[in-house]
Design an enzyme around this catalytic site. Sequence first.
Site, PDB file in Angstrom:
ATOM      1  N   GLY A  96      16.215  -4.087   0.200  1.00  0.00           N
ATOM      2  CA  GLY A  96      16.257  -4.219  -1.259  1.00  0.00           C
ATOM      3  C   GLY A  96      15.593  -5.495  -1.775  1.00  0.00           C
ATOM      4  O   GLY A  96      15.397  -5.649  -2.980  1.00  0.00           O
ATOM      5  N   LYS A 114      17.016   3.459   2.507  1.00  0.00           N
ATOM      6  CA  LYS A 114      17.897   3.339   3.676  1.00  0.00           C
ATOM      7  C   LYS A 114      19.205   2.756   3.170  1.00  0.00           C
ATOM      8  O   LYS A 114      19.370   1.534   3.107  1.00  0.00           O
ATOM      9  CB  LYS A 114      17.277   2.415   4.717  1.00  0.00           C
ATOM     10  CG  LYS A 114      15.984   2.954   5.312  1.00  0.00           C
ATOM     11  CD  LYS A 114      15.477   2.036   6.411  1.00  0.00           C
ATOM     12  CE  LYS A 114      14.079   2.415   6.832  1.00  0.00           C
ATOM     13  NZ  LYS A 114      13.509   1.476   7.811  1.00  0.00           N
ATOM     14  N   LYS A 172       0.817  -1.201   0.000  1.00  0.00           N
ATOM     15  CA  LYS A 172       0.000   0.000   0.000  1.00  0.00           C
ATOM     16  C   LYS A 172       0.860   1.264   0.000  1.00  0.00           C
ATOM     17  O   LYS A 172       0.403   2.350  -0.372  1.00  0.00           O
ATOM     18  CB  LYS A 172      -0.858   0.032   1.280  1.00  0.00           C
ATOM     19  CG  LYS A 172      -1.783  -1.130   1.462  1.00  0.00           C
ATOM     20  CD  LYS A 172      -2.477  -1.005   2.817  1.00  0.00           C
ATOM     21  CE  LYS A 172      -3.045  -2.316   3.250  1.00  0.00           C
ATOM     22  NZ  LYS A 172      -3.531  -2.232   4.668  1.00  0.00           N
ATOM     23  N   THR A 190      12.493  -6.549  -1.622  1.00  0.00           N
ATOM     24  CA  THR A 190      11.201  -6.354  -2.289  1.00  0.00           C
ATOM     25  C   THR A 190      11.385  -5.874  -3.725  1.00  0.00           C
ATOM     26  O   THR A 190      10.818  -6.435  -4.661  1.00  0.00           O
ATOM     27  CB  THR A 190      10.337  -5.334  -1.509  1.00  0.00           C
ATOM     28  OG1 THR A 190      10.217  -5.783  -0.159  1.00  0.00           O
ATOM     29  CG2 THR A 190       8.958  -5.202  -2.123  1.00  0.00           C
ATOM     30  N   GLU A 225       7.910   2.681  -5.695  1.00  0.00           N
ATOM     31  CA  GLU A 225       7.964   2.130  -4.336  1.00  0.00           C
ATOM     32  C   GLU A 225       8.021   3.259  -3.312  1.00  0.00           C
ATOM     33  O   GLU A 225       8.509   4.344  -3.593  1.00  0.00           O
ATOM     34  CB  GLU A 225       9.242   1.282  -4.194  1.00  0.00           C
ATOM     35  CG  GLU A 225       9.034  -0.195  -3.973  1.00  0.00           C
ATOM     36  CD  GLU A 225       8.324  -0.582  -2.683  1.00  0.00           C
ATOM     37  OE1 GLU A 225       7.458   0.161  -2.186  1.00  0.00           O
ATOM     38  OE2 GLU A 225       8.638  -1.662  -2.170  1.00  0.00           O
ATOM     39  N   ASP A 226       7.555   2.966  -2.116  1.00  0.00           N
ATOM     40  CA  ASP A 226       7.668   3.954  -1.051  1.00  0.00           C
ATOM     41  C   ASP A 226       9.103   4.030  -0.538  1.00  0.00           C
ATOM     42  O   ASP A 226       9.698   5.091  -0.474  1.00  0.00           O
ATOM     43  CB  ASP A 226       6.691   3.639   0.095  1.00  0.00           C
ATOM     44  CG  ASP A 226       6.770   2.189   0.582  1.00  0.00           C
ATOM     45  OD1 ASP A 226       7.601   1.399   0.077  1.00  0.00           O
ATOM     46  OD2 ASP A 226       5.975   1.831   1.481  1.00  0.00           O
ATOM     47  N   ILE A 227       9.670   2.867  -0.196  1.00  0.00           N
ATOM     48  CA  ILE A 227      10.966   2.881   0.475  1.00  0.00           C
ATOM     49  C   ILE A 227      11.747   1.610   0.152  1.00  0.00           C
ATOM     50  O   ILE A 227      11.170   0.534   0.032  1.00  0.00           O
ATOM     51  CB  ILE A 227      10.765   3.036   2.012  1.00  0.00           C
ATOM     52  CG1 ILE A 227      12.080   3.209   2.754  1.00  0.00           C
ATOM     53  CG2 ILE A 227       9.968   1.900   2.593  1.00  0.00           C
ATOM     54  CD1 ILE A 227      11.908   3.734   4.183  1.00  0.00           C
ATOM     55  N   VAL A 228      13.045   1.764  -0.040  1.00  0.00           N
ATOM     56  CA  VAL A 228      13.921   0.609  -0.244  1.00  0.00           C
ATOM     57  C   VAL A 228      14.751   0.441   1.023  1.00  0.00           C
ATOM     58  O   VAL A 228      15.508   1.332   1.401  1.00  0.00           O
ATOM     59  CB  VAL A 228      14.850   0.805  -1.457  1.00  0.00           C
ATOM     60  CG1 VAL A 228      15.707  -0.437  -1.677  1.00  0.00           C
ATOM     61  CG2 VAL A 228      14.043   1.123  -2.707  1.00  0.00           C
ATOM     62  N   ASP A 229      14.573  -0.689   1.675  1.00  0.00           N
ATOM     63  CA  ASP A 229      15.259  -0.967   2.940  1.00  0.00           C
ATOM     64  C   ASP A 229      16.353  -2.000   2.657  1.00  0.00           C
ATOM     65  O   ASP A 229      17.455  -1.651   2.256  1.00  0.00           O
ATOM     66  CB  ASP A 229      14.212  -1.452   3.944  1.00  0.00           C
ATOM     67  CG  ASP A 229      14.748  -1.663   5.355  1.00  0.00           C
ATOM     68  OD1 ASP A 229      15.947  -1.474   5.592  1.00  0.00           O
ATOM     69  OD2 ASP A 229      13.949  -2.038   6.237  1.00  0.00           O
TER      70      ASP A 229
HETATM   71  P1  IMP Z   1      12.856  -4.257   1.766  1.00  0.00           P
HETATM   72  O1  IMP Z   1      12.377  -5.467   1.047  1.00  0.00           O
HETATM   73  O2  IMP Z   1      13.606  -4.604   3.015  1.00  0.00           O
HETATM   74  O3  IMP Z   1      13.626  -3.302   0.884  1.00  0.00           O
HETATM   75  O4  IMP Z   1      11.598  -3.530   2.328  1.00  0.00           O
HETATM   76  C1  IMP Z   1      10.823  -2.736   1.580  1.00  0.00           C
HETATM   77  C2  IMP Z   1       9.454  -2.602   2.229  1.00  0.00           C
HETATM   78  O5  IMP Z   1       9.483  -2.615   3.664  1.00  0.00           O
HETATM   79  C3  IMP Z   1       8.901  -1.282   1.854  1.00  0.00           C
HETATM   80  O6  IMP Z   1       8.162  -1.351   0.668  1.00  0.00           O
HETATM   81  C4  IMP Z   1       8.034  -0.918   3.050  1.00  0.00           C
HETATM   82  O7  IMP Z   1       6.742  -1.437   2.868  1.00  0.00           O
HETATM   83  C5  IMP Z   1       8.668  -1.629   4.216  1.00  0.00           C
HETATM   84  N1  IMP Z   1       9.515  -0.705   5.012  1.00  0.00           N
HETATM   85  C6  IMP Z   1      10.848  -0.759   5.181  1.00  0.00           C
HETATM   86  N2  IMP Z   1      11.297   0.217   5.977  1.00  0.00           N
HETATM   87  C7  IMP Z   1      10.214   0.949   6.318  1.00  0.00           C
HETATM   88  C8  IMP Z   1      10.023   2.119   7.150  1.00  0.00           C
HETATM   89  O8  IMP Z   1      10.940   2.729   7.716  1.00  0.00           O
HETATM   90  N3  IMP Z   1       8.744   2.543   7.266  1.00  0.00           N
HETATM   91  C9  IMP Z   1       7.694   1.936   6.675  1.00  0.00           C
HETATM   92  N4  IMP Z   1       7.819   0.860   5.889  1.00  0.00           N
HETATM   93  C10 IMP Z   1       9.062   0.364   5.703  1.00  0.00           C
HETATM   94 MG    MG Z   2       6.221  -1.140   0.392  1.00  0.00          MG
END
Ligand code: IMP
Ligand code: MG
Length: 178
Positions: free
Chosen positions: A105, A131, A43, A107, A99-103
């Site tokens: 990576g 991040k 979302k 996703t 995408e909203d955010i890449v943490d």
């Molecule tokens: P990744 O697969 O670790 O890169 O995570 C990506 C997903 O984790 C994002 O699409 C967000 O939905 C969620 N996410 C990661 N960090 C945050 C944050 O600081 N706030 C809210 N959602 C986050």
């Molecule tokens: Mg997301």
Amino acid sequence: MKNEAPEVLISEEQIQLRVAEIAEQISEDYSRAEDLVMVGVLKGSFIFLADLSRKLSIPRTIEFIAVSSYGSGSRSSGAVRLVMDVRGNIEGKHVLIVEDIVDTGHTLKYLIGMLKSHRPASVKTAALVRKAESAEVEVTTDYLGFDIGDEWVVGYGLDFAEQNRTLPYIGIVKPTDR
Ligand code: IMP
Ligand code: MG
């Protein structure tokens, strides 16, 4: 969750300025490409996608995809699950994942591979926030709003346990599980 407003990390004004800049860049880069499809990742991307798409000066269509990787915690499991695929046919089209955010990576990496299997003409990525220090897999963010540290952020679509998605700014919360 407490009622106090999260501390401001990126203001509404900063976000709007940056989104306008990214929109201009995308409009330029895709000016000769027919069939740009923006694929919003539900979302969290819904507000970024709404603002970004409305600022483009080129034709585009909108699709949504939904994945799940976290449950309600704040640490990535690394396992990404597809909850909803795109509905329209994206074969031969230029796909821009929003995408909203890449943490970590995980996703985005999963989504790029998944969408490529639909045989699009190209796949690029746009993310509002990254991040940088948290990356576990290498993935290219072609259009990036802001780099931040390893903090949990909410607002402008981002949530913590479904709260604070509609804040106009990006704020920091302190989850109890980290
Ligand atoms: P990744 O697969 O670790 O890169 O995570 C990506 C997903 O984790 C994002 O699409 C967000 O939905 C969620 N996410 C990661 N960090 C945050 C944050 O600081 N706030 C809210 N959602 C986050
Ligand atoms: Mg997301």
